[in-house]
Each structure stands twice: as structure tokens, then as C-alpha cells.
Design a protein around this motif. Structure first.
Motif, PDB file in Angstrom:
ATOM      1  N   LEU A 130      41.877  41.308   0.656  1.00 58.10           N
ATOM      2  CA  LEU A 130      41.611  40.100  -0.125  1.00 58.10           C
ATOM      3  C   LEU A 130      42.833  39.186  -0.127  1.00 58.10           C
ATOM      4  O   LEU A 130      42.697  37.955  -0.061  1.00 58.10           O
ATOM      5  N   GLY A 131      44.023  39.773  -0.199  1.00 58.18           N
ATOM      6  CA  GLY A 131      45.249  38.985  -0.129  1.00 58.18           C
ATOM      7  C   GLY A 131      45.398  38.280   1.212  1.00 58.18           C
ATOM      8  O   GLY A 131      45.778  37.104   1.272  1.00 58.18           O
ATOM      9  N   ILE A 132      45.083  38.995   2.288  1.00 60.98           N
ATOM     10  CA  ILE A 132      45.140  38.387   3.623  1.00 60.98           C
ATOM     11  C   ILE A 132      44.130  37.257   3.742  1.00 60.98           C
ATOM     12  O   ILE A 132      44.442  36.173   4.247  1.00 60.98           O
ATOM     13  N   TYR A 133      42.898  37.480   3.256  1.00 60.88           N
ATOM     14  CA  TYR A 133      41.880  36.426   3.292  1.00 60.88           C
ATOM     15  C   TYR A 133      42.325  35.206   2.488  1.00 60.88           C
ATOM     16  O   TYR A 133      42.135  34.060   2.913  1.00 60.88           O
ATOM     17  N   ALA A 134      42.894  35.431   1.310  1.00 57.92           N
ATOM     18  CA  ALA A 134      43.363  34.318   0.481  1.00 57.92           C
ATOM     19  C   ALA A 134      44.483  33.558   1.192  1.00 57.92           C
ATOM     20  O   ALA A 134      44.505  32.318   1.181  1.00 57.92           O
ATOM     21  N   LEU A 135      45.393  34.272   1.812  1.00 51.26           N
ATOM     22  CA  LEU A 135      46.487  33.642   2.546  1.00 51.26           C
ATOM     23  C   LEU A 135      45.956  32.817   3.708  1.00 51.26           C
ATOM     24  O   LEU A 135      46.383  31.667   3.909  1.00 51.26           O
ATOM     25  N   VAL A 136      45.019  33.357   4.467  1.00 53.71           N
ATOM     26  CA  VAL A 136      44.421  32.611   5.583  1.00 53.71           C
ATOM     27  C   VAL A 136      43.693  31.378   5.059  1.00 53.71           C
ATOM     28  O   VAL A 136      43.786  30.296   5.646  1.00 53.71           O
ATOM     29  N   PHE A 137      42.990  31.514   3.941  1.00 49.56           N
ATOM     30  CA  PHE A 137      42.275  30.386   3.348  1.00 49.56           C
ATOM     31  C   PHE A 137      43.250  29.285   2.946  1.00 49.56           C
ATOM     32  O   PHE A 137      43.031  28.100   3.238  1.00 49.56           O
ATOM     33  N   ILE A 138      44.335  29.644   2.283  1.00 45.66           N
ATOM     34  CA  ILE A 138      45.332  28.661   1.850  1.00 45.66           C
ATOM     35  C   ILE A 138      45.991  27.994   3.048  1.00 45.66           C
ATOM     36  O   ILE A 138      46.160  26.765   3.076  1.00 45.66           O
ATOM     37  N   ILE A 139      46.345  28.780   4.053  1.00 45.27           N
ATOM     38  CA  ILE A 139      46.961  28.214   5.254  1.00 45.27           C
ATOM     39  C   ILE A 139      46.004  27.269   5.958  1.00 45.27           C
ATOM     40  O   ILE A 139      46.405  26.199   6.435  1.00 45.27           O
ATOM     41  N   SER A 140      44.714  27.640   6.018  1.00 43.05           N
ATOM     42  CA  SER A 140      43.743  26.757   6.677  1.00 43.05           C
ATOM     43  C   SER A 140      43.566  25.455   5.906  1.00 43.05           C
ATOM     44  O   SER A 140      43.355  24.404   6.513  1.00 43.05           O
ATOM     45  N   ILE A 141      43.651  25.500   4.595  1.00 42.46           N
ATOM     46  CA  ILE A 141      43.559  24.267   3.803  1.00 42.46           C
ATOM     47  C   ILE A 141      44.786  23.393   4.051  1.00 42.46           C
ATOM     48  O   ILE A 141      44.672  22.180   4.241  1.00 42.46           O
ATOM     49  N   ILE A 142      45.964  24.020   4.066  1.00 47.08           N
ATOM     50  CA  ILE A 142      47.201  23.257   4.280  1.00 47.08           C
ATOM     51  C   ILE A 142      47.193  22.617   5.659  1.00 47.08           C
ATOM     52  O   ILE A 142      47.421  21.412   5.801  1.00 47.08           O
ATOM     53  N   PHE A 143      46.952  23.397   6.687  1.00 43.67           N
ATOM     54  CA  PHE A 143      46.971  22.855   8.044  1.00 43.67           C
ATOM     55  C   PHE A 143      45.754  22.020   8.352  1.00 43.67           C
ATOM     56  O   PHE A 143      45.818  21.088   9.140  1.00 43.67           O
ATOM     57  N   GLY A 144      44.635  22.315   7.726  1.00 46.79           N
ATOM     58  CA  GLY A 144      43.444  21.476   7.889  1.00 46.79           C
ATOM     59  C   GLY A 144      43.655  20.115   7.246  1.00 46.79           C
ATOM     60  O   GLY A 144      43.236  19.079   7.778  1.00 46.79           O
ATOM     61  N   GLY A 145      44.323  20.109   6.099  1.00 42.97           N
ATOM     62  CA  GLY A 145      44.642  18.838   5.426  1.00 42.97           C
ATOM     63  C   GLY A 145      45.651  18.036   6.191  1.00 42.97           C
ATOM     64  O   GLY A 145      45.588  16.810   6.242  1.00 42.97           O
ATOM     65  N   LEU A 146      46.626  18.693   6.830  1.00 41.63           N
ATOM     66  CA  LEU A 146      47.612  17.989   7.628  1.00 41.63           C
ATOM     67  C   LEU A 146      47.024  17.433   8.916  1.00 41.63           C
ATOM     68  O   LEU A 146      47.461  16.387   9.401  1.00 41.63           O
ATOM     69  N   ALA A 147      46.025  18.082   9.445  1.00 41.52           N
ATOM     70  CA  ALA A 147      45.421  17.638  10.693  1.00 41.52           C
ATOM     71  C   ALA A 147      44.644  16.336  10.503  1.00 41.52           C
ATOM     72  O   ALA A 147      44.505  15.545  11.420  1.00 41.52           O
ATOM     73  N   SER A 148      44.163  16.097   9.293  1.00 45.23           N
ATOM     74  CA  SER A 148      43.403  14.881   9.061  1.00 45.23           C
ATOM     75  C   SER A 148      44.296  13.669   8.841  1.00 45.23           C
ATOM     76  O   SER A 148      43.814  12.560   8.801  1.00 45.23           O
ATOM     77  N   LEU A 149      45.605  13.885   8.674  1.00 43.60           N
ATOM     78  CA  LEU A 149      46.530  12.768   8.489  1.00 43.60           C
ATOM     79  C   LEU A 149      46.835  12.157   9.780  1.00 43.60           C
ATOM     80  O   LEU A 149      46.900  11.619  10.597  1.00 43.60           O
TER      81      LEU A 149
END
Length: 149
Positions: A130-149
Motif C-alpha cells: 500500500l505504501g508503494i502504491y501510494a508513493l507511485v500515485f503521488i509521483i504520478s500526480i507530481i509528474f503528471g501535473g508537471l507534464a501539463s505545464l
């Protein structure tokens, strides 16, 4: 009426548990099924070892030595992790069968210790996943948000 008397209707002061015939039957059936599941688990781990050896060896022989080594490493980790709860389940099952057959308190204690260890392993493993999934989710939000800039 005292609350302790309501909660403690065994009449033995709460110092020991009683294994009745139905409980003995439930434990015996659980031990049989647990042993069956553990043996099947050991068979599949053995098949996984064979797949690891042949698959990784074929990749190394085919000129993909780096990929074959990585595949073998991944298989070793997965099979090693899979072996732990299966081992605990097998120990629980065999010790429970002996405890019920011989009315042996020490085997009963050891059986439940293995039962506890199996569930503890699954709980820790689940928390890590669950910790790994949460970390991947947070990283995908961070990098997904940066990709739209």
C-alpha cells in the motif's frame, strides 16, 4: 449481575480455553485444507524455480545475459517472498494435526504461533505494498501535473 460474570460464562475463571468437539473439527479441517494449500504452494514454487532456471538460462544463452540475470533476480525475490507464508501455513497445519491427534498443548501453541506469523507477514507485506502504491500515485500526480505545464 456482575459484568465479569456475564462476559465469562465458561465457569473456569477465564484461565484456560476449552476445545470442544465442534471446535476440534473446525481446527482439524482448517489444518487439512491449510496443508493442501501449502503443498500446492510448494509445488508452484518448485515450478517457478524451474521456469527461472530455464527462462533465465535461455536468455543468457541467447545473448541477452543482462536481461537473463535481471529475470533470475526478479524470480528469486518473488519466489522467496512467496515461500515465507507458505512455510508458516505448512507448519501451522502439520503442528495443528499433531496437537489435535495427541492432545499436545505445546504443538497447539506452536501451531498458533505459526498461524500468527503467517498473518503478521501478510499484514506487513500489505502495508508495504500500500505504501508503494501510494508513493507511485503521488509521483504520478507530481509528474503528471508537471507534464501539463
Amino acid at each position: 449481575m456482575d459484568i465479569d460474570n456475564i462476559l465469562d460464562d465458561t465457569g473456569n475463571g477465564g484461565t484456560e480455553l476449552i476445545i470442544t468437539d465442534p471446535i476440534r473439527g473446525f481446527l482439524s479441517e482448517s489444518a487439512r485444507w491449510g496443508k493442501f494449500i501449502a503443498i500446492i504452494g510448494f509445488v508452484f514454487i518448485g515450478l517457478g524455480v524451474l521456469a527461472m532456471l530455464f527462462g533465465g538460462g535461455a536468455m543468457i544463452a541467447g545473448g541477452m545475459a543482462g536481461m537473463g540475470g535481471v529475470m533470475i533476480l526478479v524470480y528469486v525475490v518473488i519466489l522467496g517472498i512467496s515461500l515465507i507464508p507458505i512455510y508458516y501455513l505448512y507448519n501451522f497445519s502439520t503442528k495443528m494435526q499433531v496437537a489435535l491427534r495427541d492432545d499436545d498443548q505445546m504443538y497447539l501453541r506452536d501451531a498458533f504461533e505459526n498461524h500468527k506469523s503467517m498473518f503478521k507477514f501478510y499484514g506487513i507485506f500489505l502495508a508495504i505494498m500500500l505504501g508503494i502504491y501510494a508513493l507511485v500515485f503521488i509521483i504520478s500526480i507530481i509528474f503528471g501535473g508537471l507534464a501539463s505545464l
